[in-house]
Design a protein around this motif. Structure first.
Motif, PDB file in Angstrom:
ATOM      1  N   GLY A  98     -14.881  -2.124   2.051  1.00  0.00           N
ATOM      2  CA  GLY A  98     -13.828  -1.101   2.066  1.00  0.00           C
ATOM      3  C   GLY A  98     -13.926  -0.144   0.898  1.00  0.00           C
ATOM      4  N   GLU A  99     -15.101  -0.096   0.301  1.00  0.00           N
ATOM      5  CA  GLU A  99     -15.330   0.725  -0.888  1.00  0.00           C
ATOM      6  C   GLU A  99     -14.846   2.172  -0.718  1.00  0.00           C
ATOM      7  N   LYS A 100     -15.206   2.736   0.435  1.00  0.00           N
ATOM      8  CA  LYS A 100     -14.869   4.145   0.663  1.00  0.00           C
ATOM      9  C   LYS A 100     -13.368   4.367   0.631  1.00  0.00           C
ATOM     10  N   PHE A 101     -12.655   3.455   1.292  1.00  0.00           N
ATOM     11  CA  PHE A 101     -11.206   3.576   1.341  1.00  0.00           C
ATOM     12  C   PHE A 101     -10.603   3.496  -0.053  1.00  0.00           C
ATOM     13  N   PHE A 102     -11.083   2.545  -0.828  1.00  0.00           N
ATOM     14  CA  PHE A 102     -10.553   2.380  -2.176  1.00  0.00           C
ATOM     15  C   PHE A 102     -10.783   3.637  -3.009  1.00  0.00           C
ATOM     16  N   LYS A 103     -12.017   4.118  -2.950  1.00  0.00           N
ATOM     17  CA  LYS A 103     -12.337   5.306  -3.744  1.00  0.00           C
ATOM     18  C   LYS A 103     -11.432   6.460  -3.355  1.00  0.00           C
ATOM     19  N   MET A 104     -11.292   6.629  -2.043  1.00  0.00           N
ATOM     20  CA  MET A 104     -10.492   7.742  -1.555  1.00  0.00           C
ATOM     21  C   MET A 104      -9.051   7.643  -2.073  1.00  0.00           C
ATOM     22  N   SER A 105      -8.513   6.441  -2.079  1.00  0.00           N
ATOM     23  CA  SER A 105      -7.126   6.266  -2.527  1.00  0.00           C
ATOM     24  C   SER A 105      -6.946   6.736  -3.957  1.00  0.00           C
ATOM     25  N   PHE A 106      -7.959   6.527  -4.766  1.00  0.00           N
ATOM     26  CA  PHE A 106      -7.824   6.938  -6.162  1.00  0.00           C
ATOM     27  C   PHE A 106      -8.155   8.411  -6.369  1.00  0.00           C
ATOM     28  N   TYR A 107      -8.967   8.965  -5.464  1.00  0.00           N
ATOM     29  CA  TYR A 107      -9.269  10.399  -5.586  1.00  0.00           C
ATOM     30  C   TYR A 107      -8.096  11.255  -5.133  1.00  0.00           C
ATOM     31  N   MET A 108      -7.379  10.745  -4.138  1.00  0.00           N
ATOM     32  CA  MET A 108      -6.358  11.549  -3.469  1.00  0.00           C
ATOM     33  C   MET A 108      -5.426  12.295  -4.436  1.00  0.00           C
ATOM     34  N   PRO A 109      -4.842  11.603  -5.440  1.00  0.00           N
ATOM     35  CA  PRO A 109      -3.891  12.308  -6.305  1.00  0.00           C
ATOM     36  C   PRO A 109      -4.476  13.542  -6.968  1.00  0.00           C
ATOM     37  N   MET A 110      -5.793  13.528  -7.227  1.00  0.00           N
ATOM     38  CA  MET A 110      -6.432  14.672  -7.870  1.00  0.00           C
ATOM     39  C   MET A 110      -6.344  15.921  -7.022  1.00  0.00           C
ATOM     40  N   VAL A 111      -6.342  15.717  -5.709  1.00  0.00           N
ATOM     41  CA  VAL A 111      -6.409  16.861  -4.807  1.00  0.00           C
ATOM     42  C   VAL A 111      -5.056  17.551  -4.675  1.00  0.00           C
ATOM     43  N   LEU A 112      -3.986  16.785  -4.867  1.00  0.00           N
ATOM     44  CA  LEU A 112      -2.652  17.355  -4.709  1.00  0.00           C
ATOM     45  C   LEU A 112      -2.381  18.368  -5.813  1.00  0.00           C
ATOM     46  N   ALA A 113      -1.696  19.443  -5.439  1.00  0.00           N
ATOM     47  CA  ALA A 113      -1.276  20.397  -6.464  1.00  0.00           C
ATOM     48  C   ALA A 113      -0.300  19.698  -7.402  1.00  0.00           C
ATOM     49  N   MET A 114      -0.316  20.120  -8.673  1.00  0.00           N
ATOM     50  CA  MET A 114       0.616  19.547  -9.643  1.00  0.00           C
ATOM     51  C   MET A 114       2.055  19.678  -9.148  1.00  0.00           C
ATOM     52  N   VAL A 115       2.350  20.850  -8.598  1.00  0.00           N
ATOM     53  CA  VAL A 115       3.711  21.081  -8.098  1.00  0.00           C
ATOM     54  C   VAL A 115       4.077  20.024  -7.065  1.00  0.00           C
ATOM     55  N   VAL A 116       3.116  19.737  -6.180  1.00  0.00           N
ATOM     56  CA  VAL A 116       3.369  18.751  -5.132  1.00  0.00           C
ATOM     57  C   VAL A 116       3.553  17.369  -5.745  1.00  0.00           C
ATOM     58  N   SER A 117       2.682  17.008  -6.685  1.00  0.00           N
ATOM     59  CA  SER A 117       2.830  15.707  -7.347  1.00  0.00           C
ATOM     60  C   SER A 117       4.201  15.606  -7.999  1.00  0.00           C
ATOM     61  N   GLY A 118       4.589  16.675  -8.674  1.00  0.00           N
ATOM     62  CA  GLY A 118       5.880  16.681  -9.351  1.00  0.00           C
ATOM     63  C   GLY A 118       7.017  16.491  -8.363  1.00  0.00           C
ATOM     64  N   LEU A 119       6.951  17.187  -7.247  1.00  0.00           N
ATOM     65  CA  LEU A 119       8.010  17.081  -6.240  1.00  0.00           C
ATOM     66  C   LEU A 119       8.087  15.671  -5.677  1.00  0.00           C
ATOM     67  N   ILE A 120       6.914  15.139  -5.318  1.00  0.00           N
ATOM     68  CA  ILE A 120       6.890  13.811  -4.700  1.00  0.00           C
ATOM     69  C   ILE A 120       7.423  12.753  -5.662  1.00  0.00           C
ATOM     70  N   TRP A 121       6.954  12.826  -6.903  1.00  0.00           N
ATOM     71  CA  TRP A 121       7.408  11.824  -7.874  1.00  0.00           C
ATOM     72  C   TRP A 121       8.866  12.028  -8.252  1.00  0.00           C
TER      73      TRP A 121
ATOM     74  N   THR C  23      -3.640  -2.726  -6.841  1.00  0.00           N
ATOM     75  CA  THR C  23      -3.641  -1.439  -7.545  1.00  0.00           C
ATOM     76  C   THR C  23      -3.679  -0.286  -6.547  1.00  0.00           C
ATOM     77  N   THR C  24      -4.534  -0.439  -5.551  1.00  0.00           N
ATOM     78  CA  THR C  24      -4.657   0.627  -4.563  1.00  0.00           C
ATOM     79  C   THR C  24      -3.322   0.870  -3.861  1.00  0.00           C
ATOM     80  N   ILE C  25      -2.637  -0.223  -3.532  1.00  0.00           N
ATOM     81  CA  ILE C  25      -1.344  -0.077  -2.860  1.00  0.00           C
ATOM     82  C   ILE C  25      -0.383   0.720  -3.737  1.00  0.00           C
ATOM     83  N   ILE C  26      -0.344   0.355  -5.030  1.00  0.00           N
ATOM     84  CA  ILE C  26       0.524   1.093  -5.947  1.00  0.00           C
ATOM     85  C   ILE C  26       0.148   2.572  -5.945  1.00  0.00           C
ATOM     86  N   TRP C  27      -1.139   2.831  -5.936  1.00  0.00           N
ATOM     87  CA  TRP C  27      -1.602   4.217  -5.984  1.00  0.00           C
ATOM     88  C   TRP C  27      -1.212   4.993  -4.728  1.00  0.00           C
TER      89      TRP C  27
END
Lengths: 292, 454, 280
Positions: A98-121, C23-27
């Protein structure tokens, strides 16, 4: 003749980029230096007042508060995401299911605009309906969840968490690339010499990753000094300036209070601090250059 | 191969964006009477005759840029409607209307004004915030419009004074509203509460609400101006409007004992937890949420609170005058006035003045009063059509001895900013008196710097 | 499956894997929460609490954000700003990078370092002067004002990246072309650019998300509602639907969609872009 033409050519290629760069980036930078010596209010023409703005900065409590906050941000940025990113890179460097899935999960936040991250959080942190407090209360951990963005002691850290959430993927990418470029023979050799996993990591991998680490650290420092969007969207530096950072304080001074000259002096200080790290980065690049 | 493609894509995109950027002015057909000389043959001779005839000409519409901060849903709708009405009535104008988020607008206004082609007409606040731009020659003198439209007679003297500097008019005040303590009738009824008139009664109401598990007072201080209302009212009720206004104008000191009394009263409310928790996490409208659900009892707010409330609870909404703390003190109320001005560098002053004339007309003011429940400034608006809330608000202001604008409209913006910072820090740690004194000293030093030493 | 068996050969690995999953779930929580929020109604969340089974599922929030929130208008603007900026940046930086990478001339180092230094600049420093400049040039409140600024500001990063890549191109190819009498301009266009394509793709993917996601400059250099890109639109959405979080979140998701798609389809380039400058 050919020699002459070839001497002249690079300038031809560089002409447009350099002109654009001078006009839009370098020129404005120097203009900011000038503005910092004036009392410009954005309407009337700027009046030269020497170093008055800087003198005032030294007695400005909010300025120092913002500076301290930048330092807290910096301290968290050069530790948490770096360690986490490196750990994730080490884990995902192997063929994990599941390497690809894991990597993608961690990359995803980078792609979001800061404004969007701010709104979501902002929504996650919402004191009443937000997920975090709903869970905390739902599990009976606390009776009433804290005001993540309204508590003076929590606001800054709540924002830094979002920044870390975005940053980890980036650090991971850099370390993954670094790990890929390491010749596996070094590791084999160390293993044959009887080193255990930890020793291999400490004595072989970390030193080999040193060049990447320098880049990671410098980028983390620069990013933490540039922090703006998240603060601006989530708290605007509040409550009572407790989550203010330099870039945000400067923005407020310039566009809220219309003290453009003063804002420019904050910008200059910010620039000078960054300059130290820019030089470290340049020095790194320079070393690479010499290897050629 | 790919280079060709790249070229084509590049060309297409550039062209497309160019086309989209180019702002084609709309055209209208106008009928113009033209005089022409025609040659007519009369009995074999050619005679020149002057003939008048009607010709239809294609004319570019005059472009008018209008920036507005009416970003809440209801005012925005009304605003857009008014622009449409204007364009229907005067087809020769094409209004380019931009609505900017209220808070962003306040920050961008200087950029707008100093741009070489500023928006022609802008929404703004009367009082010190307009005065500042007038003093800096950024606002156009519109005395001729005041004269020409008969506003000099039709607008109450108070509003005229508010719009004038050195006898010339620069501002068009179009609507005003009152501030009051809003409450949920059903919540009060359920607990057998009456709207308080004195401070002691008010404290009692807060106490009862609190005992019954309600939040007595809701407020959102993410944008700090909401704290300004509390300072205004406490100061006016304790020290009287005259002192308040002198303080705003830099004539009194923030280190005055009377100012400390304001913070003492404020501290009482904070120490007793009458305000909603985590106020700083909410904007003023997010803080409405507990008020809507009935968890919070009261909200000190301007009448624009109505714009953001769901219609279902409108019947359950009422307000009362901020309680009297000292009967010997004159009554001051906050009643801010909003309106419009024309940028000094307007590219199209004629069109801008025409638009302003329309905005100040009875027609538009009546529309606004009906649609949004604001109070009109034009005496020509029929007051009998006011709804109950408007009548009550009007009575509330009529009963006041003095009317202020609002904290950040009555004093200079940079002082207001620092002042609101003090309120926020005080809010966070009301018990820290040493810190408060230190901050007030700092604020006062700044007041003297800005207003010049007394 | 074989893969998995080979991986879980030691209990340590299993433990690490569990930690990884957690960790991934949290993310993923923030994004998942947004998805769930965006299809519920605000009243539903308000009265029943966030952790409750939704009473009804609706796409109405997306519709509201798209139509009443005006996102349908903001989104095209984002593309009108991003695409020309991207093309111009790539064009100019590949020219500059070529000169910096393949020629020895006075000032090469200096120009190069200025570009690198500029890419690390706290951009807030430029805010006030760039606003004045844009206005002075008559570009305030036009797409071009923003496009030129993005182009200029991103030049530093792109030139740096492309230059480093171009240096790795073997010189023999270029020499051969030169001997054949190719002009330098043709060499750049017909030989260097095609060879640099992987790097250009990588940098361009990254730049796309950066420029598309910009908020600060959009609110500084644009005034008119009809020119604003989606990021500025989202911020005013918050002003407009202040208490209606599902609509705001739905809008945020819609605004993210283009960059998310670019990322999903061009992930390889995106990652390459990030690593290109840092490690060689």
């Amino acid at each position: 003749m050919v020699r002459l033409r070839r001497n002249f050519l690079p300038y031809l290629f560089l002409a447009i980029p350099i002109i654009i760069y001078l006009v839009w980036v370098i020129g404005p930078m120097f203009y900011t230096f000038y503005l910092s010596l004036t009392n410009w209010d954005g309407l009337s023409s700027p009046q030269f007042i020497g170093f008055r703005n800087y003198e005032r900065l030294f007695t400005d409590r909010v300025f120092f508060l913002s500076l301290t906050n930048n330092m807290k941000w910096l301290a968290s940025f050069v530790t948490v995401p770096v360690v986490l990113g490196l750990a994730l890179a080490m884990i995902l460097n192997r063929a994990v299911p599941g390497e690809k899935f894991f990597k993608m999960s961690f990359y995803m936040p980078m792609v979001l605009a800061m404004v969007v991250s701010g709104l979501i959080w902002g929504w996650l942190y919402h004191p009443r309906g937000g997920l975090i407090n709903s869970v905390l209360v739902g599990l009976g951990i606390v009776e009433k969840g804290p005001g993540w963005l309204s508590d003076r002691d929590l606001a800054l850290w709540s924002i830094i968490i979002v920044a870390i959430w975005r940053q980890v993927g980036y650090v991971m990418v850099l370390y993954l690339a670094g790990l890929k470029s390491i010749n596996p023979e070094y590791l084999e050799a160390a293993k044959i010499d009887g080193a255990n996993d930890w020793q291999v990591f400490r004595k072989v991998l970390l030193p080999l990753l040193m060049p990447v680490s320098v880049i990671v650290l410098v980028i983390s420092v620069i990013d933490s000094l540039r922090a703006f969007d998240l603060v601006s969207v989530m708290t605007r530096g509040g409550p009572a300036n407790s989550s203010s950072v330099l870039a945000n304080y400067m923005y407020i001074q310039a566009f809220n209070n219309y003290r453009m000259g003063y804002a420019a002096s904050i910008a200059v200080i910010l620039f000078l601090i960054s300059l130290v790290f820019i030089f470290i980065y340049l020095w790194r690049v320079m070393q690479d250059e010499l290897e050629y | 191969m790919y280079r060709k493609k790249m070229f084509i894509i590049l060309a297409v995109v550039m062209l497309l964006s160019l086309i989209l950027t180019a702002c084609e002015p709309e055209t209208i057909i106008e009928t113009v009477v033209e005089t022409v000389i025609e040659t007519v043959e009369v009995e074999g001779e050619t005679v020149e005759v002057i003939v008048e005839r009607e010709v239809e000409v294609l004319k570019d519409k005059e472009i008018l840029i209008y920036n507005s901060y009416a970003s809440d849903p209801a005012p925005r709708e009304a605003d857009e409607e008014i622009v449409q009405m204007f364009m229907d009535k005067y087809p020769q104008y094409d209004v380019i209307h931009s609505t900017i988020n209220h808070e962003d607008f306040k920050q961008a206004i200087r950029a707008y004004l100093t741009a070489s082609a500023p928006p022609d007409v802008m929404t703004w606040f009367a009082g010190e915030r307009a005065r500042f731009f007038i003093d800096n020659d950024q606002i156009m003198d519109i005395s001729d419009v005041w004269e020409g439209e008969g506003w000099v007679e039709d607008y109450p003297a108070g509003f005229k004074a508010l719009s004038s500097v050195d006898g010339k008019q620069y501002f068009l005040p179009t609507s005003w509203y009152w501030w009051a303590v809003y409450y949920r009738v059903s919540v009060f009824e359920e607990l057998g509460l009456e709207p308080p008139t004195t401070w002691d009664e008010f404290i009692e109401v807060c106490e009862t609400l609190k005992e019954n598990g309600k939040t007595p007072i809701t407020i959102g201080t993410k944008y700090r101006w909401t704290t300004g209302a509390w300072f205004d009212y406490l100061n006016m009720r304790i020290n009287g409007p005259e002192f308040h206004i002198d303080l705003m104008l830099g004539k009194e000191s923030y280190e005055d004992e009377r100012v400390l009394a304001v913070f003492d009263a404020w501290r009482e409310l904070l120490d007793n937890d009458y305000f909603i928790e985590d106020a700083a996490a909410y904007t003023w409208s997010e803080a409405l949420e507990p008020f809507i659900t009935g968890e919070a009892g009261m909200y000190l707010m301007g009448d624009f609170i109505r714009d953001s409330l769901p219609t279902e609870i409108m019947d359950d909404l009422d307000f009362f005058r901020f309680p009297i703390m000292d009967p010997a003190v004159l009554i001051g109320e906050d009643a801010p006035t909003d309106g419009y001005f024309i940028a000094a560098n307007s590219q199209n002053p004629e069109a801008a003045k025409a638009f302003l004339a329309y905005l100040g007309s009875v027609e538009v003011q009546t529309y606004n009063a009906e649609k949004l429940g604001r109070l009109p400034t034009h005496t020509g608006v029929d007051r009998s059509m006011f709804n109950a809330a408007q009548q009550k608000g009007l009575a509330l202001i009529d009963g006041a001895d003095y009317v202020a604008q609002f904290y950040d409209r009555d004093t200079r913006p940079e002082v207001a900013d620092m002042g609101m910072n003090v309120f926020m820090e005080f809010w966070d740690d009301p018990g820290n008196i040493a810190r408060l004194l230190e901050m007030l000293a700092e604020l006062d030093a700044y007041r003297m710097e800005v207003f010049g030493a007394d | 499956m074989k893969n998995a068996q080979a991986y879980f050969k030691s209990p340590w690995r299993v433990l690490i894997f569990i930690v990884l999953v957690l960790t991934t779930i949290i993310w993923l929580v923030p994004i998942m929460t947004s998805l769930v929020t965006s299809i519920r109604t605000f009243n539903d969340i308000l009265y029943r609490g966030f952790i409750s089974w939704p009473e009804e599922i609706t796409l109405g929030n997306f519709k509201t954000a798209w139509e009443r929130g005006g996102l349908s208008r903001y989104l095209p603007n984002s593309f009108i700003i991003t695409i020309p900026s991207l093309l111009l940046t790539m064009l100019f930086s590949s020219m500059g990078a070529y000169a910096l990478a393949r020629f020895n001339f006075r000032g090469n180092r200096l120009i190069f370092f200025t570009f690198v230094g500029g890419m690390l600049l706290p951009f807030q420093v430029l805010m006030l002067p760039v606003f004045k400049l844009t206005d002075f040039l008559g570009l305030y409140d036009t797409y071009w004002g923003l496009i030129f600024f993005h182009t200029a500001f991103q030049l530093g990063f792109c030139s740096f990246m492309l230059r480093n890549y171009m240096r790795t191109v073997p010189g023999e190819i270029l020499e051969a072309a030169r001997i054949d009498g190719c002009s330098e301009f043709r060499i750049w266009w017909r030989i260097m650019l095609p060879l640099t394509l992987p790097a250009i793709a990588a940098v361009a993917t990254l730049e796309f998300t950066w420029i598309f996601n910009d908020y600060l400059w959009a609110i500084i250099l644009l005034r008119s509602e009809k020119l604003k890109p989606i990021t500025a639109g989202l911020a005013s959405l918050q002003g407009q639907f202040v208490t209606d979080w599902p609509v705001i979140v739905a809008g945020a998701l819609l605004g993210t969609l283009p960059t998310l798609l670019v990322f999903l389809f061009l992930q390889r380039y995106f990652i390459e872009g990030l690593t290109l400058g840092a490690t060689k």
